[in-house]
Design an enzyme around this catalytic site. Structure first.
Site, PDB file in Angstrom:
ATOM      1  N   CYS A 176     -13.806 -12.597  17.619  1.00 40.11           N
ATOM      2  CA  CYS A 176     -13.570 -13.985  17.531  1.00 40.11           C
ATOM      3  C   CYS A 176     -13.084 -14.664  18.700  1.00 40.11           C
ATOM      4  O   CYS A 176     -12.792 -14.111  19.466  1.00 40.11           O
ATOM      5  CB  CYS A 176     -12.791 -14.035  16.092  1.00 40.11           C
ATOM      6  SG  CYS A 176     -11.119 -13.530  16.426  1.00 40.11           S
ATOM      7  N   ARG A 222     -11.261  -7.853  18.792  1.00 43.53           N
ATOM      8  CA  ARG A 222     -10.964  -7.578  17.559  1.00 43.53           C
ATOM      9  C   ARG A 222     -11.719  -6.082  16.802  1.00 43.53           C
ATOM     10  O   ARG A 222     -12.438  -6.038  15.943  1.00 43.53           O
ATOM     11  CB  ARG A 222     -11.019  -8.603  16.536  1.00 43.53           C
ATOM     12  CG  ARG A 222     -10.590 -10.017  16.931  1.00 43.53           C
ATOM     13  CD  ARG A 222      -9.190 -10.176  16.775  1.00 43.53           C
ATOM     14  NE  ARG A 222      -8.501  -9.965  15.580  1.00 43.53           N
ATOM     15  CZ  ARG A 222      -8.418 -10.828  14.757  1.00 43.53           C
ATOM     16  NH1 ARG A 222      -8.732 -12.268  14.912  1.00 43.53           N
ATOM     17  NH2 ARG A 222      -7.630 -10.786  13.742  1.00 43.53           N
ATOM     18  N   ARG A 246      -8.547 -22.922   7.297  1.00 50.14           N
ATOM     19  CA  ARG A 246      -8.672 -21.573   6.969  1.00 50.14           C
ATOM     20  C   ARG A 246      -7.178 -20.883   6.662  1.00 50.14           C
ATOM     21  O   ARG A 246      -7.169 -20.105   5.871  1.00 50.14           O
ATOM     22  CB  ARG A 246      -9.330 -20.498   8.114  1.00 50.14           C
ATOM     23  CG  ARG A 246     -10.829 -20.732   8.186  1.00 50.14           C
ATOM     24  CD  ARG A 246     -11.116 -19.788   9.450  1.00 50.14           C
ATOM     25  NE  ARG A 246     -10.411 -18.509   9.314  1.00 50.14           N
ATOM     26  CZ  ARG A 246      -9.946 -18.073  10.453  1.00 50.14           C
ATOM     27  NH1 ARG A 246     -10.155 -18.654  11.582  1.00 50.14           N
ATOM     28  NH2 ARG A 246      -9.275 -16.828  10.442  1.00 50.14           N
ATOM     29  N   LYS A 273      -1.003 -16.554   3.780  1.00 53.14           N
ATOM     30  CA  LYS A 273      -2.502 -15.832   3.784  1.00 53.14           C
ATOM     31  C   LYS A 273      -2.423 -14.494   4.249  1.00 53.14           C
ATOM     32  O   LYS A 273      -3.333 -13.815   3.588  1.00 53.14           O
ATOM     33  CB  LYS A 273      -2.852 -16.936   5.188  1.00 53.14           C
ATOM     34  CG  LYS A 273      -4.252 -16.266   5.472  1.00 53.14           C
ATOM     35  CD  LYS A 273      -5.003 -16.994   6.757  1.00 53.14           C
ATOM     36  CE  LYS A 273      -4.561 -16.769   7.884  1.00 53.14           C
ATOM     37  NZ  LYS A 273      -5.096 -15.582   8.582  1.00 53.14           N
ATOM     38  N   ASN A 274      -1.779 -14.103   5.334  1.00 51.76           N
ATOM     39  CA  ASN A 274      -1.785 -12.683   5.510  1.00 51.76           C
ATOM     40  C   ASN A 274      -1.198 -11.756   4.798  1.00 51.76           C
ATOM     41  O   ASN A 274      -1.402 -10.438   4.852  1.00 51.76           O
ATOM     42  CB  ASN A 274      -1.249 -12.775   7.121  1.00 51.76           C
ATOM     43  CG  ASN A 274      -1.976 -13.118   8.093  1.00 51.76           C
ATOM     44  OD1 ASN A 274      -3.320 -13.635   7.743  1.00 51.76           O
ATOM     45  ND2 ASN A 274      -1.594 -13.338   9.166  1.00 51.76           N
ATOM     46  N   ASP A 325       1.149 -15.271  16.255  1.00 52.88           N
ATOM     47  CA  ASP A 325       0.554 -16.343  15.592  1.00 52.88           C
ATOM     48  C   ASP A 325       1.457 -17.604  15.768  1.00 52.88           C
ATOM     49  O   ASP A 325       1.080 -18.729  15.511  1.00 52.88           O
ATOM     50  CB  ASP A 325       0.445 -16.088  14.066  1.00 52.88           C
ATOM     51  CG  ASP A 325      -0.604 -15.003  13.786  1.00 52.88           C
ATOM     52  OD1 ASP A 325      -0.488 -14.461  12.561  1.00 52.88           O
ATOM     53  OD2 ASP A 325      -1.396 -14.680  14.729  1.00 52.88           O
TER      54      ASP A 325
END
Ligand code: EPZ
Length: 414
Positions: A115, A120, A394, A22-23, A301
Site C-alpha cells: 500500500c 507490507r 477508513r 479501528k486497530n 501512526d
C-alpha cells in the site's frame, strides 16, 4: 472520495468523545470466525475499513448484523472467501488467515499488494502458520494454507502487530501449547487477547514480548467492547498542540498514549489526566526529536500528525521513521504549504515556526490525510485536502465533525 476545506481559526475549545479503536475492532471482527457462537460488539465505529472487513467475513460465512450502535457476528458454517476484491479492500483482510485455518483447516488470502506506506509483506504471518503445522502454497496471486494445527514455538524477527494477532488466533484452537517470542505489545494485542479469553481461549503474556496460548477444542460467543482509539485521540492531541486551545478527550486512555503525551509535554503542551479521559492545553513551544518504534515507543501512526506540530513550532525538529519504509508522503504536500522539511532516507529535519500557506493538497494515505487537515488549522488562507481514495474515512469516524465540534473551521465539501 471526499474533499475537506479547512480555514485557520480560533484555538480549539470543548470536548470530544474518542471512538472505539479501528486497530482493535478489525482483528476482533476476524476473531468471530473462530466460533459458531455469537460475538457482540456493543459500540462499533463507523469506518470504511470496518465495512470492508464485515463484507469479507460475510463472504467467509459470517452472519453480520448491525444492532443500533453495535454489531453481532456469527459464523455457523465458515467458508473460504471467493472474491479477491473484498480481500484487497483493507490490509486487515490478512487477519482472516489464522481464524479460517484454525476453524476450517484451510485458508486463502491474496498476496498483499502493499500500500502507500510500504510493501507490507506477510512473511512473518506465514512463518507462524508453518510453525503451527500449516502447508503453504502460492497460487495465482493467492496464498493457500491447509493443515490441522498443533502448538509450536515462533520467534518473530520483527514484533509485527498483524502477525502476532494472526498467530494468536490460530493457536487458540491448535492442539497443544504455542509460544510466540518477540510478540507485539500494542494495547490492541492485549485487547484481542482479552476478547479471545472472553470467548474461552487460554492466553497468557499478552502485552509482553512472550505470548503463550494453550489451544482449546472450541470457542464460544461473547460480548466484548474494544478499547478507545489511541491514534484518533493522539491525532486530536496534535490538533490542539497545533491550533492551541483547551480540549477534553472523553474516553482517551492516557496509559495507552505515554510516548505521545511525554513528547507533547516536552514540547510545551500541557496535558492533564483524569479518570475517563485527558485534557490538552496550549500550543507546542519547543522543537522535538521523534523516533517511531513498536509499542511502547512512539507510534508510527502518529508520526505525520506530530510532524505538523513540529512545522508550527519554532526551531529544528528531527523525525526518524523506523517502522515503514515509505511513510513520509505527507512531506511533499506539507512542502507545498510552505513547510521547510529536508528528508534523508528515513530521517526528516523540520525547520519549524514559519507560517504555512493554505493550498490544494492530495491525501496519499490515512494518517497523512489527517495530518494535512491539521496543517490547515493554522495555515494562512484556505486549505483543500482532496481525499480521492477516501483514506480518512477508513480510519476516522466523521473526523471533520469531530474537529468542527471543537471549533475548528473544517467542512466536508459535497
Ligand atoms: C498494524 O499494521 C496497524 N494496522 C498499522 O496501522 C500500524 O501502523 C502497524 O500495525 C504498526 O503499529 C492494523 O492494526 C490494522 P506490522 P501491521 O505487521 O500489522 C513489517 C493505520 O494507519 N512486516 O506491525 O500491518 C512491515 O512491513 C495502520 O491505522 C514484515 O516485514 O503492521 C512493517 O515494516 C497503518 N513482515 C513492520 O513489520 C510481516 O510478515 C510493522 O508491521 C509483517 C510485517
Amino acid at each position: 472520495m471526499a474533499t475537506f476545506e479547512v480555514e485557520s481559526g480560533a484555538p480549539l475549545m470543548g470536548e470530544a468523545t474518542v471512538h472505539p479503536a479501528k486497530n482493535a475492532v478489525l482483528p476482533i471482527i476476524t476473531a468471530s470466525l473462530l466460533t459458531d457462537g455469537a460475538l457482540h460488539v456493543p459500540d462499533m465505529p463507523e469506518l470504511a475499513d470496518v465495512r470492508a472487513l464485515c463484507e469479507l467475513v460475510g463472504e467467509c460465512g459470517c452472519d453480520v448484523r448491525r444492532e443500533g450502535d453495535g454489531m453481532t457476528f456469527q459464523t455457523r458454517t465458515p467458508t473460504l472467501p471467493s472474491s479477491a476484491h473484498a480481500m484487497r479492500c483493507t490490509r486487515a483482510s490478512v487477519l482472516i488467515m489464522g481464524p479460517l485455518l484454525a476453524r476450517l483447516g484451510s485458508a486463502r488470502v491474496t498476496m498483499p499488494g502493499g500500500c502507500a506506506i510500504g510493501q507490507r509483506p506477510i512473511d512473518l504471518h506465514l512463518k507462524g502458520m508453518a510453525a503451527l503445522g500449516a502447508e503453504i502454497v502460492n497460487r495465482q496471486g493467492f496464498v493457500e494454507l491447509r493443515g490441522t494445527l498443533r502448538g509450536g514455538v515462533i520467534y518473530l524477527d520483527l514484533p509485527s502487530v498483524g502477525a502476532t494477532e494472526n498467530i494468536m488466533m490460530a493457536a487458540s484452537l491448535a492442539d497443544g501449547v504455542t509460544r510466540i517470542e518477540n510478540a507485539a505489545k500494542e494495547p490492541e494485542i492485549v485487547d484481542l487477547a482479552q476478547c479471545l479469553s472472553a470467548m474461552g481461549a487460554q492466553i497468557q503474556g499478552a502485552g509482553t514480548g512472550t505470548l503463550v496460548v494453550r489451544g482449546v477444542k472450541r470457542l464460544h460467543g461473547a460480548v466484548y467492547q474494544p478499547i478507545p482509539d489511541r491514534i484518533e485521540a493522539g491525532t486530536l492531541c496534535c490538533a490542539a498542540a497545533v491550533a492551541g486551545g483547551n480540549i477534553l478527550l472523553r474516553g482517551a486512555r492516557p496509559e495507552h498514549m505515554r510516548a505521545l503525551l511525554f513528547k507533547l509535554q516536552e514540547a510545551g503542551t500541557v496535558i492533564s489526566e483524569f479518570p475517563g479521559g485527558l485534557r490538552v492545553r496550549g500550543k507546542a513551544q519547543w522543537p522535538m526529536e521523534v523516533r517511531t518504534m513498536s509499542y511502547p515507543g512512539f507510534p508510527t501512526d502518529l508520526q505525520a500528525p506530530m510532524m505538523v506540530v513540529a512545522c508550527n513550532t519554532p526551531g529544528t525538529s528531527v523525525f526518524l521513521e523506523t517502522i515503514f519504509e515509505n511513510r513520509f508522503m505527507h512531506i511533499p504536500e506539507l512542502t507545498r504549504m510552505g513547510a521547510s522539511i529536508r528528508v534523508e532516507d528515513r530521517v526528516a529535519v523540520i525547520e519549524g515556526g514559519y507560517p504555512l500557506q493554505g493550498a490544494q493538497v492530495g491525501c496519499p494515505d490515512l494518517r497523512s490525510g489527517a495530518a494535512l487537515i491539521l496543517a490547515g488549522l493554522t495555515a494562512e488562507g484556505v486549505t483543500r485536502v482532496e481525499d480521492a481514495q477516501g483514506h480518512i474515512d477508513r480510519g476516522y469516524e466523521r473526523f471533520d465533525q469531530t474537529l468542527s465540534s471543537l471549533g475548528a473551521r473544517v467542512r466536508r465539501l459535497p
